[in-house]
Design a protein around this motif. Sequence first.
Motif, PDB file in Angstrom:
ATOM      1  N   ALA A   1       0.844  -1.200   0.000  1.00  0.00           N
ATOM      2  CA  ALA A   1       0.000   0.000   0.000  1.00  0.00           C
ATOM      3  C   ALA A   1       0.875   1.244   0.000  1.00  0.00           C
ATOM      4  CB  ALA A   1      -0.915   0.014   1.226  1.00  0.00           C
ATOM      5  N   LEU A   2       0.293   2.351  -0.422  1.00  0.00           N
ATOM      6  CA  LEU A   2       1.013   3.621  -0.390  1.00  0.00           C
ATOM      7  C   LEU A   2       1.300   4.018   1.056  1.00  0.00           C
ATOM      8  CD1 LEU A   2      -0.947   5.647  -3.088  1.00  0.00           C
ATOM      9  CD2 LEU A   2       1.389   4.756  -3.285  1.00  0.00           C
ATOM     10  N   LYS A   3       2.489   4.536   1.294  1.00  0.00           N
ATOM     11  CA  LYS A   3       2.878   4.964   2.635  1.00  0.00           C
ATOM     12  C   LYS A   3       2.060   6.186   3.052  1.00  0.00           C
ATOM     13  CE  LYS A   3       6.603   7.470   3.305  1.00  0.00           C
ATOM     14  NZ  LYS A   3       6.038   8.616   4.081  1.00  0.00           N
ATOM     15  N   PRO A   4       1.514   6.162   4.261  1.00  0.00           N
ATOM     16  CA  PRO A   4       0.808   7.361   4.743  1.00  0.00           C
ATOM     17  C   PRO A   4       1.745   8.562   4.783  1.00  0.00           C
ATOM     18  CG  PRO A   4       0.400   5.479   6.172  1.00  0.00           C
ATOM     19  CD  PRO A   4       1.498   5.075   5.245  1.00  0.00           C
ATOM     20  N   ALA A   5       1.267   9.695   4.309  1.00  0.00           N
ATOM     21  CA  ALA A   5       2.105  10.897   4.293  1.00  0.00           C
ATOM     22  C   ALA A   5       2.454  11.368   5.697  1.00  0.00           C
ATOM     23  CB  ALA A   5       1.381  12.006   3.528  1.00  0.00           C
TER      24      ALA A   5
END
Length: 323
Positions: free
Chosen positions: A121-125
């Motif tokens: 998954a995309l890394k949380p900003a």
Amino acid sequence: MKAIVYEGFGAPDVLQLKELPKPTPKDDEVLIRVRATTVTAGDWRVRSRQLPRGFGLVGRLVLGSSRPRQPILGTELAGDIEAIGTGVSTFKVGDPVFAFSGTKMGCYVEYKCMPANGLLALKPATLGYEEAAALSFGGTTALDFFRRGQLQKGDKVLINGASGGVGTAAVQLAKHFGAEVTAVCSTVNLDLVKSIGADKAIDYTQEDFTRNGEAYDIILDTAGTAPFSRCGDSLKDGGRLLLVLATLKDTLSAPWQSLTTGKKVIAGPVKERAEDLRLLARLAEAGEFKPVIDRRYPFERMADAHRYVDAGHKKGNVVITVG
């Protein structure tokens, strides 16, 4: 690329830094430049083959008898996508991501290929690479057990072993789902568990929660010290005991206890779900879940990190920075 490899089971000294070929992604894979990984309780158990009572033979069959079947440990990572396969459209080069390899392991490397439609998954900003690397193991374990235990808003939940990687995740997630949370830990960790949302904290060196007259809808045991024989009376009628760490005997007896006591005992492997990673990312973005980081070690000091985890006193997660 650099990798941490072990060719035999034993103490942390079996871990060795080696050079291995850099992998190339298949059509459905992405190549991740790893920025951080972790040392979990699962890593040290697999490395040392110190498994819960009764699982010795199973461990030899699954992990290997004389040599490890999987010579590279590590279940979670965070990094940047460096290359993508020809069939990948959900990610692009440069995307910051986090991933969970689970029982396949293999994250103690500088570069790793992962299926684009897998546990990625995309890394949380809102999180750096080190915190993002620690999202998966504790978070997915707690989510799976709470799902099987049918956690409901307003449930009275006790978490035994609340200061570890799974425990600190469970405290935060139970609060997110609207539970009243009691955390059991040692004296030095009381402030920690309260700071991440526990409504009440019990110092197990001073109080036995099974003898305080309280009853709970759910007891989640991450420490392996609260089998049904000890804490069954602390469950309400219809209560659920979630055994994250259990002996073979307790695992096999769970269905019978569930059938005959009016209380449910849940044990066994965690089901790994990509949607759980995405949920954890959303909660992190919203500020409702943040992995607790105890210590950070450079990649070259992996053995030192394992020695610290072996001692059994880590708070939350131990992170390894890569490169």
